[in-house]
Scaffold this motif. Structure first.
Motif, PDB file in Angstrom:
ATOM      1  N   ASP A   1      -8.528  21.099  21.278  1.00  0.00           N
ATOM      2  CA  ASP A   1      -9.332  19.948  20.860  1.00  0.00           C
ATOM      3  C   ASP A   1     -10.790  20.120  21.233  1.00  0.00           C
ATOM      4  O   ASP A   1     -11.633  19.325  20.849  1.00  0.00           O
TER       5      ASP A   1
ATOM      6  N   LYS B   1      -6.165  15.145   7.882  1.00  0.00           N
ATOM      7  CA  LYS B   1      -5.853  15.930   9.072  1.00  0.00           C
ATOM      8  C   LYS B   1      -6.859  15.692  10.194  1.00  0.00           C
ATOM      9  O   LYS B   1      -6.489  15.394  11.329  1.00  0.00           O
TER      10      LYS B   1
ATOM     11  N   GLU C   1      -6.210  13.924  13.774  1.00  0.00           N
ATOM     12  CA  GLU C   1      -6.339  14.690  15.016  1.00  0.00           C
ATOM     13  C   GLU C   1      -7.366  14.080  15.971  1.00  0.00           C
ATOM     14  O   GLU C   1      -7.260  14.224  17.189  1.00  0.00           O
TER      15      GLU C   1
END
Ligand SMILES: [Zn+2]
Ligand SMILES: [Zn+2]
Lengths: 539, 539
Positions: free
Chosen positions: A94, A117, A121
């Protein structure tokens, strides 16, 4: 020392201000950024720097570390180290999101990725910014809150917005109108990014992140609209703090603290708040005297709201209706008004074995009748809800007839008429039980908020967008719901035409780690808002 | 040292044993008593003595002081000093009661004084023997409990009884039968002298002190009966301790720990009990090894109970019936049987604003229905009582629909048939609510005790005595009550013909500092028992 300083400024380098008073004294330093890697030794030096800058009553060690974290937020290599120092767990995959290159995780870069997406996320990434490892907890004016604000700001910049953070914690990004528009209006999108203790990943956060993804799509297209779009990420919607405040972010945005008197009153009303602001000011290297804090609060207002045409909030439903009906999205007609009461029945405690039934003054017996009737009244009108959420027997013991019971009543309805009628019926019933059983009764109204109706024109435009996106057969078939919970739109909607979209969430569960918005439904909300903006010719 | 020792023995000098195993190793030392005054310096020496005798795991300083207090119980001059050392507040005008000359406060010495003024004042004196200054609290095996036992023993001796204290804390006094009676039987009078925390002055204590006053009148008259009279002052009726025991005194009296296996099982079952017995043994200078404690427990049984013809317990009603009917005294027909249950409803918690009434699984709504029905069932039969005394919402919050609720149910009735029928009806209803609302339900029976009927012959004799004392028109008009609370007579009554008399108490209040038995009514109970004994020709 100069390198340290240059890096320190890096984080304050984003854009210029439009509406919400930011740390303007730091503006113009954006050219001091460096890309040299930082080592753990550098981190130590930075801590020292901050400590040296500390004053009496200044920040704690954790807050210092937090400052360093904030400083380093755009430096992925060192970020993991700093995070471990305060127990924040953000996984390495991340980390790229914390740089301004975060779109690199979405290699194909198309719109469905940004609103799909990547949007999803980012929820996972933000969920790992927490005060308490293992659960999600971002209280107001906490280290995690400051950290999350910086992350949100980075994503706004990534979406082509100018951005700012102000003293109350609001992060506001602005995507300018088509330059050919004269006197452009502004559409504000947003919600909150603070969380309750042990929260889920979507409440509030979704409305912020989906709005950012919508703007990012516009930026990717190189598209400007005939109005500016702002994304407002409000802090303190949940009232998760020791101060007792709630909706501080939205209230500040609406100018509630824009006078010296109002700003000072806020500080005086809530114990600990001034101190928390002071620590935050020190963290940011700003004037932490009371006058500086008051100035910051006054600037937290956006000034005139005359250019704001609409506020649209995306939020998970936090209820089970959409899921039960198989719909991904619905439109809110009103944020329900609410009455909260505290009820006490005073009877006579007595030995459970020796006092005959006929000679009892059982406060629990009375309360049980009341709970049943309150439930019946709640059932008597669609949209009305009535809840007894707490009930306590004073000095309870299994072998003692309850002598005193207190319980809370929470009544909500989309119209004030329905709600006040229900409250009257409840009070009448409570009194009739009191009289019939010969008890004493005390009723305290602890909270009363009128219903806030959402703007019909915006609702109509949103219904059209939902229909055009193929989510309902026609605008008329869109599910209309009332909002039983309070939201930022309740504060903003008092002065600015506002609307809310609800997204289906699993089991209606919220304020809970099990809270769940599917990636599909997350995309749906962003698509509808994008369509709504595209449809707006002028505002 | 010899003077100290002789004084130490002074307190163990009372009489000889008949039924209950006492500290027999100390018998025969009664001739060592001294009447020399003791000074504060002496007190210090005594403390030293006890400390020197201490062993590993021995008594605390407070317990040592308690021992010294016990030693000095018959020495009024020093008594006040020693009391202040452990915070016990007994006023100087009560001090004379602690000597064997306590009848000197009652100068005219007639029977109405003994069963009136003196009886009442002894309640006040005993109420000042407490673990916690300012409230009445005599937990099981506490310093206050040992102190109270010694005081009760002194009053037994004052009434012409031989007496003993055994390891479980019971104090038993015996007034022998007319010597001309061959194989005399025994009538046991009594109740308990321990108290709940923050207790009143009469619960239990009254049955002990009134019985002593009755025997004292016999002694004053020089009257012997064709049977022996014993007064049993039981400890641990209330279960006020950290051990979890209850009725230990009455159970020991009935021989429940008279085998080695049973004694050892008691020590193993209740954590802390062995240690508490050990400290008490050290205080008394006895063998504190486990084998010594087990021996003490085995001796705490009275051996054969074959000679015991009856047990009569005087007790305050602890309920409001006699007062409501204007009667001072009534007769108990049975000690109610009892069923205790713990009930849990499992529903689904949810947001109080967002979950529509029709989609809720509200565990409190279910529980409220149950509480109301349990109250109705309790009302359906005279003498039956059904109480929900505790109710807890798990994770309660005013804005959350209760997902889980647990509550207790306490059902009592004078006959097992009525009680079990009520329990069945309650369980059926709980299940019907579960099914109708789609919840989960868990019912745990935590306690079940059958009703203990009182002996009809003794009841008849007591009714006659009440009538002859002019308290009711005829034996048939005497008020018959069931006892909703448990009592020592519940344990004793299992094997020995037993009866209970209830005395009117103010407001039915008990287990509370406001507990009140008027001096007049206190006298009534003693008069009735005296008359009952006088009427008995032979047993
Ligand atoms: Zn929210
Ligand atoms: Zn009692």
């Amino acid at each position: 020392m100069s390198e340290t300083k240059s890096r320190m400024m890096r984080v304050f380098s984003f854009g210029t201000m439009t509406r919400n008073g930011s740390y303007s004294s730091l503006q113009g330093m954006s050219n001091l950024a460096t890309s040299a890697p930082i080592t753990a030794t550098d981190l130590k030096q930075k801590e020292k720097l901050v400590v040296e800058n500390g004053r009496e009553g200044g920040p704690s060690f954790t807050q210092m570390i937090s400052f360093v974290l904030v400083l380093l937020a755009s430096t992925p290599v060192i970020f993991g180290i700093a995070q471990r120092a305060v127990g924040v767990n953000i996984e390495s995959n991340d980390l790229s999101m914390h740089s301004k290159d975060s779109h690199s995780i979405c290699e194909w870069g198309d719109e469905s990725c940004i609103m799909g997406k990547e949007l999803f996320e980012r929820h996972m990434a933000l969920s790992r910014i927490t005060e308490d490892p293992g659960i999600i907890n971002r209280p107001y004016l906490s280290v995690a809150s400051a950290h999350a604000a910086r992350q949100v700001q980075a994503w706004m910049e990534d979406a082509g917005m100018t951005s700012s953070i102000n003293i109350v914690g609001n992060v506001v990004g602005r995507y300018e109108a088509d330059p050919s528009t004269s006197n452009p209006k502004t559409i504000v999108l947003g919600s909150h990014f603070d969380s309750v203790n042990d929260a889920g990943k979507f409440d509030g956060v979704y409305g912020v992140l989906a709005a950012i993804s919508v703007v990012k799509v516009l930026k990717q297209r190189g598209q400007r609209l005939p109005f500016a779009v702002e994304v407002a990420a409000f802090d303190d919607e949940e009232g998760n703090s020791s101060f007792g405040t709630t909706n501080t972010g939205a209230k500040a945005f609406m100018g509630e603290y824009s006078t010296k008197e109002a700003a000072e009153q806020l500080l005086e009303q809530y114990a600990g708040l001034e101190d928390a602001f002071r620590k935050q000011q020190i963290n940011y290297g700003l004037d932490s005297k009371r006058s500086g804090i008051v100035q910051g609060l006054m600037k937290s207002a956006g000034g005139s709201l005359d250019d704001v045409a609409a506020f649209v909030e995306l939020h998970i439903e936090q209820g089970p209706i959409l899921e039960a009906e198989g719909r991904p999205i619905g439109i809110v007609d009103a944020i329900n008004g609410q009455t909260r009461m505290q009820v006490r029945y005073f009877g006579e405690s007595g030995h459970a074995g020796t006092v005959p039934m006929t000679m009892r003054k059982d406060a629990l017996g009375a309360s049980a009748e009341a709970v049943s009737e309150i439930e019946r009244i709640g059932n008597s009108n669609d949209g009305l809800v009535a809840t007894v959420g707490t009930l306590n027997i004073v000095h309870a013991s299994s072998n003692v007839v309850p002598g005193e019971v207190m319980f809370t009543v929470d009544v909500r309805a989309p119209t004030d008429e329905v709600r006040l009628d229900a409250v009257n019926r409840i009070v009448e019933y409570l009194e009739s039980v009191r009289d019939r059983r010969g008890l004493e009764l005390q009723i305290t109204k602890t909270h009363e908020a009128p219903a806030v109706p959402m703007n019909p024109e915006i609702r109509g435009a949103l219904a059209t967008a939902i229909s055009e996106e193929g989510l309902e057969d026609s605008p008329d078939s869109v599910r209309i719901l009332s909002s039983g919970a309070g939201h930022d739109a309740m504060i903003v909607g008092n002065k600015i035409p506002s609307a809310m979209l609800f997204l289906r969430c699993a089991g209606g569960i919220s304020h809970n780690p099990a809270e769940w918005l599917s990636p599909h439904d997350a995309t749906v909300g962003a698509r509808v808002v994008l369509k709504y903006l595209e449809n707006l010719k002028a505002v």
